[in-house]
Scaffold this active site. Structure first.
Site, PDB file in Angstrom:
ATOM      1  N   ASP A  91       0.858  -1.191   0.000  1.00  0.00           N
ATOM      2  CA  ASP A  91       0.000   0.000   0.000  1.00  0.00           C
ATOM      3  C   ASP A  91       0.891   1.237   0.000  1.00  0.00           C
ATOM      4  O   ASP A  91       2.106   1.127   0.151  1.00  0.00           O
ATOM      5  CB  ASP A  91      -0.931   0.010   1.231  1.00  0.00           C
ATOM      6  CG  ASP A  91      -0.194  -0.388   2.488  1.00  0.00           C
ATOM      7  OD1 ASP A  91       1.011  -0.074   2.593  1.00  0.00           O
ATOM      8  OD2 ASP A  91      -0.799  -1.005   3.383  1.00  0.00           O
ATOM      9  N   ASP A  93       1.633   4.937   1.726  1.00  0.00           N
ATOM     10  CA  ASP A  93       1.350   5.818   2.861  1.00  0.00           C
ATOM     11  C   ASP A  93       1.870   7.212   2.553  1.00  0.00           C
ATOM     12  O   ASP A  93       2.980   7.366   2.049  1.00  0.00           O
ATOM     13  CB  ASP A  93       2.041   5.299   4.133  1.00  0.00           C
ATOM     14  CG  ASP A  93       1.501   3.945   4.545  1.00  0.00           C
ATOM     15  OD1 ASP A  93       0.308   3.685   4.301  1.00  0.00           O
ATOM     16  OD2 ASP A  93       2.272   3.135   5.095  1.00  0.00           O
ATOM     17  N   ASP A 172      10.932   3.401  12.754  1.00  0.00           N
ATOM     18  CA  ASP A 172      11.711   2.300  13.317  1.00  0.00           C
ATOM     19  C   ASP A 172      13.071   2.077  12.643  1.00  0.00           C
ATOM     20  O   ASP A 172      14.109   2.117  13.286  1.00  0.00           O
ATOM     21  CB  ASP A 172      10.881   0.995  13.344  1.00  0.00           C
ATOM     22  CG  ASP A 172      10.130   0.718  12.048  1.00  0.00           C
ATOM     23  OD1 ASP A 172      10.334   1.456  11.059  1.00  0.00           O
ATOM     24  OD2 ASP A 172       9.346  -0.253  12.011  1.00  0.00           O
TER      25      ASP A 172
HETATM   26  P1  ATP Z   1       4.347  -2.940   5.054  1.00  0.00           P
HETATM   27  O1  ATP Z   1       3.216  -1.967   4.851  1.00  0.00           O
HETATM   28  O2  ATP Z   1       5.007  -3.396   3.822  1.00  0.00           O
HETATM   29  O3  ATP Z   1       3.977  -4.025   5.953  1.00  0.00           O
HETATM   30  P2  ATP Z   1       5.541  -0.694   6.378  1.00  0.00           P
HETATM   31  O4  ATP Z   1       6.955  -0.391   6.772  1.00  0.00           O
HETATM   32  O5  ATP Z   1       4.914   0.249   5.407  1.00  0.00           O
HETATM   33  O6  ATP Z   1       5.528  -2.166   5.851  1.00  0.00           O
HETATM   34  P3  ATP Z   1       3.443   0.069   8.111  1.00  0.00           P
HETATM   35  O7  ATP Z   1       2.918  -0.624   9.311  1.00  0.00           O
HETATM   36  O8  ATP Z   1       2.553   0.300   6.953  1.00  0.00           O
HETATM   37  O9  ATP Z   1       4.708  -0.772   7.678  1.00  0.00           O
HETATM   38  O10 ATP Z   1       4.038   1.449   8.629  1.00  0.00           O
HETATM   39  C1  ATP Z   1       4.377   2.526   7.785  1.00  0.00           C
HETATM   40  C2  ATP Z   1       5.611   3.231   8.344  1.00  0.00           C
HETATM   41  O11 ATP Z   1       5.334   3.735   9.648  1.00  0.00           O
HETATM   42  C3  ATP Z   1       6.839   2.344   8.528  1.00  0.00           C
HETATM   43  O12 ATP Z   1       7.559   2.185   7.353  1.00  0.00           O
HETATM   44  C4  ATP Z   1       7.603   3.079   9.595  1.00  0.00           C
HETATM   45  O13 ATP Z   1       8.286   4.172   9.078  1.00  0.00           O
HETATM   46  C5  ATP Z   1       6.486   3.594  10.481  1.00  0.00           C
HETATM   47  N1  ATP Z   1       6.149   2.630  11.545  1.00  0.00           N
HETATM   48  C6  ATP Z   1       5.190   1.674  11.541  1.00  0.00           C
HETATM   49  N2  ATP Z   1       5.164   0.989  12.677  1.00  0.00           N
HETATM   50  C7  ATP Z   1       6.135   1.518  13.445  1.00  0.00           C
HETATM   51  C8  ATP Z   1       6.601   1.248  14.763  1.00  0.00           C
HETATM   52  N3  ATP Z   1       6.067   0.275  15.496  1.00  0.00           N
HETATM   53  N4  ATP Z   1       7.615   2.012  15.225  1.00  0.00           N
HETATM   54  C9  ATP Z   1       8.154   3.001  14.496  1.00  0.00           C
HETATM   55  N5  ATP Z   1       7.765   3.297  13.254  1.00  0.00           N
HETATM   56  C10 ATP Z   1       6.770   2.575  12.732  1.00  0.00           C
HETATM   57 MG    MG Z   2       2.812   0.215   4.766  1.00  0.00          MG
END
Ligand code: ATP
Ligand code: MG
Length: 472
Positions: A91, A93, A172
């Site tokens: 997705d 963001d 993170d």
């Molecule tokens: P995917 O969507 O592919 O599972 P993602 O990295 O995009 O991976 P998301 O949960 O959509 O994961 O989160 C979007 C962004 O928000 C992350 O890339 C990170 O920068 C931040 N983020 C999400 N969860 C955390 C967390 N627990 N601690 C710190 N930053 C976070």
């Molecule tokens: Mg994501």
């Protein structure tokens, strides 16, 4: 200079490490600092190699609309990371200087969601774009007040808005902290995330132990990204996770359910399972299940859990639907089965006993990972159908084939057959009966009707109940 402020004695670290760090600080790297806000490195299109056209239409429209309304807006997180790695983002963001209320004003038909983070969901055709506001606050940061932290330092609420320079340091991993400004087609990098991505390194922003303490789910995220993207982790991270795995007990069980699904429904469940166990995290998520596994359960060729995960990975790769209940059926089957086997005589295979044990096991598990009722009900149905698939009573076959859980129960039966729990003929019989025409089906059912037919039972006269109300 750093040596003067923090002598080996005062900070308790090995002198060699400190000297190494000091010498390193003297070498001009030209790289942005991973721990503190500095001027970002801005990469041009030639340097980063991304194309605006690889971003979904919806995300482009959302970012453009916010920019036109006078706010800054970029793509951030997993979508930028995945594009740079040549993967298809799950997705997109968007992050912006607009507050959630302002985002709602720009997109009147959007929806505000989230408790821990207030974010806005903007629908663009069939796409849903998550828009969040730059946030400040991390580590010992005073911007996150004491009321928003647990006593151990875990962040409970994080809605202090800030600038992009602050937003980056609450993310993170460096790989998840790149901002893609599609207006200028440039990549904004404060933490050297670009080179980490290019060398497939997953590195925490800041001190890993503190970041895990703030939010233990980050350990699970590290495993997920390593499994999914084949990224290399900080060498000390495995030991750190082993030490801090217990912190997962502080995470709300409902949040862990969501994370577990992301972990096992990523298409890399087998690798994820192995890593979670190596890092000591699986035992924290599923303590009873972990204790129940013997060598045969973990055998890659025949073990039910690994076979189940492989099955799920294959379905995801082939874009077939998967259900959470199947995953939990695999994870907990050994616990439930071994407790049934400990029952006396006929109670071992009594469906009511199985149901009671199943509900007890899943109920205890809810203290760690909250499996919602809508899922646990299906798990129990899948297990409950096993004895009926095994006994093949002629009069029930048609009804079983029409049962809405038949497919999952049949798949589960096949796993049990691979694991040697039931004969392979049984699995074959159920495969054939689904594939044949009506006449053949009737013949197969009739074939069960012989004197030695499986499940053919003589009716016994009913005895009066002894009356203590216990099942079994
Ligand atoms: P995917 O969507 O592919 O599972 P993602 O990295 O995009 O991976 P998301 O949960 O959509 O994961 O989160 C979007 C962004 O928000 C992350 O890339 C990170 O920068 C931040 N983020 C999400 N969860 C955390 C967390 N627990 N601690 C710190 N930053 C976070
Ligand atoms: Mg994501």
């Amino acid at each position: 200079m750093r040596l003067a402020v923090c002598s080996p004695r005062s900070c308790g670290r090995h002198p060699r490490l400190l000297i190494k760090k000091f010498l390193k600080s003297l070498i001009p790297t030209g790289r942005p600092n991973r721990d503190q806000p500095t001027a970002p490195r801005v990469l041009s299109a030639e340097e980063h190699g991304l194309q605006v056209s690889s971003v979904s239409k919806g995300a482009r429209k959302v970012a453009d609309t916010l920019t036109d309304a006078g706010f800054s807006a970029e793509l951030v997180g997993g979508c930028v990371r995945d594009l740079l790695l040549g993967e298809r983002p799950k997705d997109f963001d968007v992050v912006t200087s607009a507050s959630p209320e302002e985002v709602r004003q720009v997109f009147p038909r959007s929806r505000m969601v989230g408790r821990r983070f207030r974010i806005v969901h903007v629908r663009m055709g069939r796409e849903m774009i998550e828009v969040s506001t730059y946030r400040a606050g991390r580590d010992g940061d005073s911007k996150i007040g004491d009321d928003a932290r647990s006593r151990s330092g875990r962040i409970l609420r994080d809605n202090v808005f800030g600038t992009r320079e602050q937003d980056v340091f609450r993310r993170d991993f460096t790989a998840n902290a790149l901002y893609y400004d599609i207006g200028s087609n440039s990549l904004i990098d404060y933490v050297d995330g670009f080179s980490d991505i290019k060398s497939r390194r997953l590195r925490f922003i800041g001190d890993p132990s503190t970041r895990i303490n703030e939010d233990p789910v980050r350990m699970l995220r590290a495993v997920r990204f390593k499994a999914k993207l084949d990224m290399e982790l900080d060498p000390d991270l495995e030991a750190l996770c082993r030490d801090q795995a217990y912190l997962l007990r502080q995470v709300p069980p409902a949040r862990l359910f969501d994370e577990v699904l992301k972990l096992f429904h990523s298409g890399h469940g087998v690798t994820t399972f192995r890593l979670l166990r190596e890092f000591g995290l699986f035992a924290e998520l599923f303590p009873e299940a972990e204790r129940s596994y013997g060598e045969s359960d973990l055998n890659p060729e025949r073990g039910l859990v690994l076979q189940g995960l492989e099955n799920t990975d294959r379905r995801i790769t082939n874009r077939k639907p998967v259900i959470a209940a199947f995953l939990f059926s695999c994870i907990f089957w050994r616990v439930v089965r071994s407790q049934c086997d400990r029952q006396e005589g006929k109670r071992k295979n009594n469906p009511q006993v199985l149901q009671r044990i199943a509900l007890e096991v899943l109920g205890r598990e809810n203290q760690r990972v909250m499996i919602p009722r809508r899922v646990s009900t299906v798990v129990v149905e899948i297990w409950d159908l096993q004895s009926r698939l095994e006994s093949r009573r002629p009069r029930t076959i048609q009804r079983l084939l029409e049962n809405r859980r038949f497919r999952a129960a049949y798949d589960f039966l096949l796993l049990r057959s691979t694991a040697g729990e039931v004969s392979s003929h049984l699995g074959q019989w159920w495969t054939e009966i689904q594939e044949c025409d009506e006449a053949q089906r009737q013949a197969m059912i009739k074939g069960l009707d012989g004197p030695s037919a499986p499940g053919k039972r003589r009716r016994r006269p009913r005895r009066a109940r002894s009356g203590n109300g216990n099942v079994g």
